[in-house]
Design a protein around this motif. Structure first.
Motif, PDB file in Angstrom:
ATOM      1  N   LEU A   1       1.024  -1.277  -0.033  1.00  0.00           N
ATOM      2  CA  LEU A   1      -0.142  -0.079   0.027  1.00  0.00           C
ATOM      3  C   LEU A   1       0.881   1.418  -0.131  1.00  0.00           C
ATOM      4  O   LEU A   1       0.601   2.174  -0.756  1.00  0.00           O
ATOM      5  CB  LEU A   1      -0.904  -0.001   1.141  1.00  0.00           C
TER       6      LEU A   1
ATOM      7  N   TRP B   1      -6.668   3.819  -0.812  1.00  0.00           N
ATOM      8  CA  TRP B   1      -6.164   3.045   0.349  1.00  0.00           C
ATOM      9  C   TRP B   1      -7.248   1.861   0.660  1.00  0.00           C
ATOM     10  O   TRP B   1      -6.732   0.686   0.782  1.00  0.00           O
ATOM     11  CB  TRP B   1      -6.213   3.741   1.678  1.00  0.00           C
TER      12      TRP B   1
ATOM     13  N   ASP C   1      -4.039   5.501   6.721  1.00  0.00           N
ATOM     14  CA  ASP C   1      -5.001   6.770   6.496  1.00  0.00           C
ATOM     15  C   ASP C   1      -5.990   7.279   7.676  1.00  0.00           C
ATOM     16  O   ASP C   1      -6.369   8.199   7.565  1.00  0.00           O
ATOM     17  CB  ASP C   1      -5.920   6.334   5.308  1.00  0.00           C
TER      18      ASP C   1
END
Length: 493
Positions: free
Chosen positions: A48, A95, A108
């Motif tokens: 990610l 995300w 996040d």
């Protein structure tokens, strides 16, 4: 302290975890970078973080630091315009989409709590000007270093029937005040993602504010690698699992931890609030405004995962066109679409804050809705999949030349082979039936707070309620007047 270099890549993120953090797993102190119980999520987090550097998504996930010129994560952007808010929203969708809604405390999320802390700094400054400066400096530090945070707001389940006077260990507390800071003692529970984070942010739950216990009110942040801060992780669902049998838990079991503060020193510059119940109670929702919105985006992508699995499973066993199954799939689709529409609504009800930013609409209704329907969503998948959740061949079964022809004949599906069907139904089992799925369902029930408290708060704070009630009163008054006129007319005599 990490060197300022802008957004992490996967490699730099893993390297940044090389510190003196005290992480305990199954009775042993471990290195999260190398222990197999942590490998799956560590790999996914690295993937990610690499998105931030990819040609496809770099511009959608970063912005440029006005201080250093480095690319920064849009997770840390404090939006002041609708365009900035839209950019943040797109970043959050990326995300969540790329983790299939399976990581509730993805970096996040708490990054947006820090955005909220920064937005609330002026109110903190009314208690002590230093608190405002601390909040601003901490936001800038996290923003410039792409800090991954957990938060710890839950209190230990010792004896919740006891008062704080009777059982002071029920909540984290200050045990020593010094010129350069304070020392705290206690524990916080279910700090999700904590073993992989750089820092922990603590802001106590509202339950204790309501008891007017200012001695327990303290907001602060610390590095995970702080002396006398110990993390004890729950049993992993990643270790010894492979992607054939456990596509989800082998990659997304993000870990939860008990945090033990064994007389931990907090320096003054890391304290954001002390001893003010009113400011704490008012700020708890304020600093979570962007994070709660991000949480709804994550829930939306989680629902999409359920819908995709349920639809494929129904096709694989030839029941998609059965009326009762179509009804279940339609119900699930309605939840996906309702949450999508609600997110759009929140984005279109932006409200200016006293901190000079734009916050999304209030999420209380969605918070209650998500907790209410998550168990129902899992039940729909159970109904669609039926006994297939119980009986599927293993990887070794499929490789066996004696068994394989039987498996192809009797355990395949409609237009899919036995391998695909087995992996699909194992994925469904992880979502709704095994230990991983049950942990996720519990999380959905409680992570937004007590659903009863949220519903009460929704009703009490609903801005249209007074006008609605006034309309009902007017209707009753009009009906009474009409009845009185009818009773006073010639016919009544």
């Amino acid at each position: 302290m990490h060197k300022a270099a802008g957004v992490h890549s996967g490699a730099s993120f893993v390297a940044s975890l090389d510190d003196e953090r005290e992480v305990w797993y199954d009775g042993q102190r471990v290195d999260v970078r190398t222990h197999p119980a942590f490998a799956g999520v560590l790999g996914e987090l690295g993937r990610l973080y690499d998105l931030q550097h990819s040609d496809a998504h770099h511009k959608e996930m970063t912005w440029t630091s006005p201080q250093t010129g480095h690319p920064l994560s849009l997770s840390y952007l404090a939006p002041a315009t609708p365009a900035e808010f839209a950019a943040k929203t797109r970043n959050s969708h990326l995300w969540m989409e790329h983790s299939h809604g399976q990581l509730p405390r993805i970096p996040d999320f708490v990054a947006n709590v820090v955005v909220g802390l920064y937005d609330y700094r002026h109110e903190l400054g009314k208690v002590d000007p230093q608190f405002a400066r601390n909040a601003e400096n901490y936001y800038l530090y996290c923003r410039e270093h792409d800090i991954a945070l957990t938060h710890a707001i839950g209190d230990p389940q010792i004896d919740r029937s006891a008062s704080l006077a009777e059982h002071p260990d029920n909540a984290l507390r200050i045990v020593e005040r010094r010129a350069d800071g304070v020392v705290v003692r206690g524990a916080k529970q279910l700090a999700t993602l904590a073993p992989y984070c750089h820092e922990v942010m603590v802001y106590l739950s509202p339950a204790f504010f309501m008891r007017s216990a200012p001695e327990y009110v303290i907001w602060f942040a610390l590095p995970i690698a702080t002396p006398n801060l110990r993390l004890m992780c729950r049993e992993s669902q990643t270790e010894h699992r492979n992607s054939f049998r456990h596509d989800l838990s082998s990659r997304y079991d993000e870990q939860d931890a008990m945090l033990f503060f064994d007389d931990v020193f907090i320096p003054n510059h890391r304290i954001f609030l002390l001893g003010d119940c009113q400011t704490a109670a008012a700020g708890f929702a304020r600093i979570s405004a962007w994070a709660l919105y991000v949480g709804q985006i994550r829930f939306y992508h989680r629902l999409r995962t359920f819908l995709g699995v349920a639809g494929l499973a129904a096709k694989a066993i030839g029941v998609k066109d059965f009326r009762e199954i179509g009804d279940q799939l339609g119900e699930l689709t309605s939840y996906v679409e309702l949450v999508r529409l609600a997110i759009v609504g929140l984005q279109n009800e932006l409200r200016p804050t006293s901190g000079g930013h734009l916050a999304p609409g209030v999420t209380l209704a969605l918070d209650a809705f998500a907790a209410q329907v998550s168990a129902r969503v899992a039940q729909i998948v159970r109904v669609v999949c039926g006994s297939g959740l119980v009986m599927q061949p293993s990887e070794a079964d499929l490789a066996n030349p004696v068994l394989r022809p039987l498996l192809e004949r009797y355990m395949g599906g409609k237009d899919v082979d036995v391998v695909f069907k087995s992996r699909l139904f194992r994925l469904a089992t992880e979502l709704v039936s095994d230990r991983y799925g049950m942990r996720q369902e519990l999380y959905e029930m409680w992570n937004r707070g007590d659903i009863v408290r949220n519903r009460i708060a929704l009703f009490e704070s609903y801005p249209a309620r007074a006008a609605i009630e006034a309309n009902i009163v007017a209707l009753l008054d009009g009906a009474s007047a009409a009845l009185h006129a009818a009773n006073s007319g010639p016919e009544s005599t």
